[in-house]
Design a protein around this motif. Structure first.
Motif: not given
Length: 341
Positions: A5-8, A73-75, A303-307, A318-320
């Motif tokens: 997640i640090g790469l997002i 999972n997230i993209a 599909p949703g949102l990850d903050r 990023t995309r959830l």
């Protein structure tokens, strides 16, 4: 997710509606629907004898075993890779207790509600990160314990009951509202796949791992309750519910010093699910009965949102991709009936 997640970085894509309901607010909105059942049932119980014949109520206390699986999972940036990080909780074993009640007014208005809580005493968690599409080039994986979490479920419904076959077969279409939440744990972890060049922990125990993830599902449902009296003492029953929900979740990655705490990230999406119940009830002497029920439910999000919230105050999105949750339980209950049957 501990590393990936640090790469997002900040991304841009269609978002879910902005009127997202926050986690605490979902709880505040759902409580009145469950609490409403209590004064209704109390009113029914203490009606005068002249009016009690128009009201039939029952209360059930049940307990049993429950098993859950949940994964999300997230993209990555611009959906590259299409699965960047995935967390999976499996075989979560829970002891659950539930209080539920039903009321039938004037032989047609049908009300029911329930409130359940469970403690998770066993379970597994896996946290994986990838650099290739379709879960390839896995460069980080930890295997962790999922014990110590909890679940809470609350629902209320109202409908019109129909009777057939001289009252032996009963059917009630229902409209309702529900709130379900899971508080999940990650602890006692071991780094199984390590790539130090990418910043992963070294292979071996993850000292001090105590991360959490709390998910909630709030929304309306349509359903149907069915029952059939095969003898004077034995009744078979079942129900089906289809749910639309607002999904919200937040997590605390306690080993990430570069992230905010206690909320390191949050997620939101629209969701759908269904719940199926099958059971049997045996009438004892007087107003008492016992029952046995099997319950299965399955939920998934769009599909949703990850903050992601950094310690310095910045926010990355990023995309959830999806959250999936399924659960089954086997419950035994003690029933007490007020008024006439």
């Amino acid at each position: 997710m501990i590393i990936a997640i640090g790469l997002i970085r900040k991304t841009s894509f269609p978002r879910r509606r902005e009127s997202r309901i926050s986690g605490p607010l979902t709880f505040l909105l759902s409580v009145p629907f469950c609490v409403l059942l209590l004064p209704i049932l109390a009113f029914f119980v203490f009606l005068t004898p002249a009016r009690a014949a128009d009201i039939q109520t029952d209360l059930t206390l049940s307990t049993g075993f429950r098993a859950d699986d949940l994964d999300w999972n997230i993209a990555g940036n611009d959906n590259n890779p299409n699965v960047l990080s995935e967390l999976t909780w499996s075989d979560l074993q829970t002891l659950q207790a539930t209080a539920s009640g039903r009321a039938l007014v004037n032989d047609w208005l049908y009300l029911r509600g329930s409130l359940g809580y469970g403690y998770t005493f066993s379970g597994d968690n896996r946290d994986s990160d990838f650099t290739g599409n379709d879960r390839t080039q896995e460069y980080s994986r930890s295997s962790n314990s999922g014990e110590g979490g909890s679940v809470l479920d609350a629902a209320i419904g109202v409908g019109y009951r129909f009777s057939f076959l001289t009252g032996r077969f009963k059917l009630a279409p229902l409209l309702g509202y529900s709130y379900d939440t899971q508080k999940l744990e990650q602890k006692d972890g071991v780094q199984v796949i390590a790539t130090p060049a990418k910043g992963t922990p070294a292979a071996g125990p993850l000292q001090g791992l105590d991360s959490t993830y709390e998910a909630s599902w709030l929304g309306p449902w349509l359903g149907i309750d069915l029952s059939f009296e095969i003898t004077e003492r034995i009744t078979l029953f079942g129900s089906f519910e289809y749910h639309w929900a607002s999904f919200d979740a937040e997590g605390n990655l306690n080993l990430r010093s570069d992230l905010a705490h206690p909320k390191s990230y949050e997620q939101d999406a629209d969701a759908k699910g269904f719940l199926l119940t099958l059971g049997a009830e045996y009438l004892l002497n007087g107003p008492w009965a016992v029952n046995l029920s099997f319950n299965y439910q399955e939920w998934s999000t769009d599909p949703g949102l990850d903050r992601l919230y950094a310690a310095n105050g910045s926010v990355q999105e990023t995309r959830l991709n999806e959250v999936h949750w399924d659960s089954w339980s086997l419950m035994v209950g003690l029933v007490y009936r007020f008024g006439s049957r």
